[in-house]
Design a protein around this motif. Structure first.
Motif, short mmCIF file in Angstrom:
data_model
loop_
_atom_site.label_atom_id
_atom_site.label_comp_id
_atom_site.label_asym_id
_atom_site.label_seq_id
_atom_site.Cartn_x
_atom_site.Cartn_y
_atom_site.Cartn_z
N ALA A 54 0.83 -1.21 0.00
CA ALA A 54 0.00 0.00 0.00
C ALA A 54 0.86 1.25 0.00
O ALA A 54 0.58 2.22 -0.71
N LEU A 55 1.93 1.25 0.79
CA LEU A 55 2.79 2.42 0.88
C LEU A 55 3.51 2.71 -0.43
O LEU A 55 3.88 3.85 -0.70
N THR A 56 3.70 1.69 -1.26
CA THR A 56 4.34 1.90 -2.57
C THR A 56 3.33 2.28 -3.65
O THR A 56 3.73 2.58 -4.77
N GLY A 57 2.04 2.24 -3.33
CA GLY A 57 1.02 2.57 -4.30
C GLY A 57 0.48 1.39 -5.07
O GLY A 57 -0.37 1.56 -5.95
N GLU A 58 0.92 0.17 -4.74
CA GLU A 58 0.42 -1.01 -5.44
C GLU A 58 -1.00 -1.37 -5.02
O GLU A 58 -1.69 -2.09 -5.74
N LEU A 59 -1.42 -0.89 -3.86
CA LEU A 59 -2.72 -1.25 -3.30
C LEU A 59 -3.38 -0.01 -2.73
O LEU A 59 -2.75 0.74 -1.99
N SER A 60 -4.64 0.21 -3.09
CA SER A 60 -5.37 1.38 -2.59
C SER A 60 -6.08 1.04 -1.29
O SER A 60 -6.62 -0.07 -1.13
N PRO A 61 -6.13 1.97 -0.34
CA PRO A 61 -6.82 1.71 0.93
C PRO A 61 -8.31 1.47 0.73
O PRO A 61 -8.94 2.06 -0.14
N LEU A 62 -8.86 0.59 1.56
CA LEU A 62 -10.31 0.43 1.63
C LEU A 62 -10.92 1.53 2.48
O LEU A 62 -12.03 1.99 2.22
N GLN A 63 -10.21 1.90 3.52
CA GLN A 63 -10.62 3.00 4.39
C GLN A 63 -9.35 3.68 4.88
O GLN A 63 -8.27 3.12 4.88
N GLY A 64 -9.52 4.92 5.35
CA GLY A 64 -8.41 5.63 5.95
C GLY A 64 -7.41 6.15 4.93
O GLY A 64 -7.59 6.03 3.72
N THR A 65 -6.34 6.73 5.46
CA THR A 65 -5.34 7.37 4.60
C THR A 65 -3.95 7.14 5.19
O THR A 65 -3.79 6.74 6.33
N PHE A 66 -2.96 7.43 4.35
CA PHE A 66 -1.59 7.54 4.84
C PHE A 66 -0.92 8.70 4.10
O PHE A 66 -1.29 9.04 2.98
N ARG A 67 0.05 9.31 4.77
CA ARG A 67 0.76 10.43 4.19
C ARG A 67 2.26 10.19 4.28
O ARG A 67 2.78 9.87 5.35
N LEU A 68 2.93 10.35 3.14
CA LEU A 68 4.38 10.18 3.07
C LEU A 68 5.03 11.55 3.02
O LEU A 68 4.76 12.35 2.13
#
Length: 255
Positions: A54-68
């Motif tokens: 997910a952090l590499t962008g291969e998988l989109s979140p179902l819920q919530g967010t992350f910020r790099l």
């Protein structure tokens, strides 16, 4: 690399991840400080590799967010060695040089200074003299050294390592751990999925314990307790792979 600890390198907010709407990681919230060295541990199938994808962008979140903090361009990712096609006809030098792709582009040639950086990276991992060898002829430890050399050339501020020490010899593990500790000393932020808890206790000051949901995050000695590890095993064994995406529950107390 100068440390900047005022802004988290990574912020996860109620992050839920999964495949085909089936959750693999539930409601994960934490801040990873800039310059942190964090091990991600947990039972098989706990969602550790899913988090890195997910952090590499291969998988989109179902819920919530992350910020790099560094954005996508500031992230380097080392997937599991089993995901690499070793039959691909490429020599060690060319594979490692791929770490410079942001500088040279897809079809650009190497300048002399860039070729020198490739040779220096190979020397740093103990592979001088292996430049012309095909990757399919390398041992598991040699291939992992080459992959670390490629990662060096990416010069990223956030490094994501998925089982970097799996199925390689003890000497190579020691050498690669030393490289990781060197990256940490430079102020880079490192997240590594690991299974060897004794190695984690020796070298990783912080730990995230996952079992499809966060069981603990904080100083390693406070997270890797027998009680928390038992909770993680129970949660992993009880998990329903066919469960629907759940709504946010009160957060489990973490270290």
């Amino acid at each position: 690399m100068k440390r900047d600890t005022d802004v988290p390198a990574l912020r996860l907010e109620n992050l839920t991840l999964g495949y085909d709407r089936h959750p693999a990681v539930h409601h994960l919230s934490c801040d990873i400080a800039s310059g942190a060295l964090v091990a991600i541990v947990g039972p098989n199938g706990a969602g550790k590799s899913t988090l890195l994808k997910a952090l590499t962008g291969e998988l989109s979140p179902l819920q919530g967010t992350f910020r790099l903090k560094a954005g996508r361009e500031g992230v380097a990712y080392l997937p599991q060695q089993s995901e690499m096609d070793r039959s691909f006809p490429v020599c060690v030098f060319d594979m490692v040089a791929m770490g410079l792709w942001r500088d040279i582009g897809a079809f650009g040639g190497l300048r002399r200074s860039q070729a020198a950086r490739v040779h220096a990276a190979l020397a740093a991992v103990g592979l001088s003299g292996f430049e012309a060898r095909q990757i399919g002829a390398l041992s598991g430890g040699q291939l992992q050294r080459a992959r670390f050399a490629r990662m060096m050339l990416q010069d990223a501020s956030l490094l994501l390592l998925d089982e970097p020490f799996n199925a390689i010899d003890t000497r190579t593990i020691e050498d690669l751990v030393a490289i990781v500790l060197g990256w940490h000393a430079e102020g880079r932020t490192i997240l590594a999925v690991l299974h060897d808890l004794e190695l984690v206790r020796r070298h990783f000051p912080e730990c995230l314990l996952l079992a499809r949901e966060p069981v603990g995050f904080g100083p390693t000695a406070e997270v890797l307790t027998s009680e928390r590890l038992a909770i993680a095993r129970r949660l992993a064994s009880d998990f329903d792979d066919a469960a629907r995406v759940c709504q946010r529950q009160p957060e489990r107390e973490t270290a």
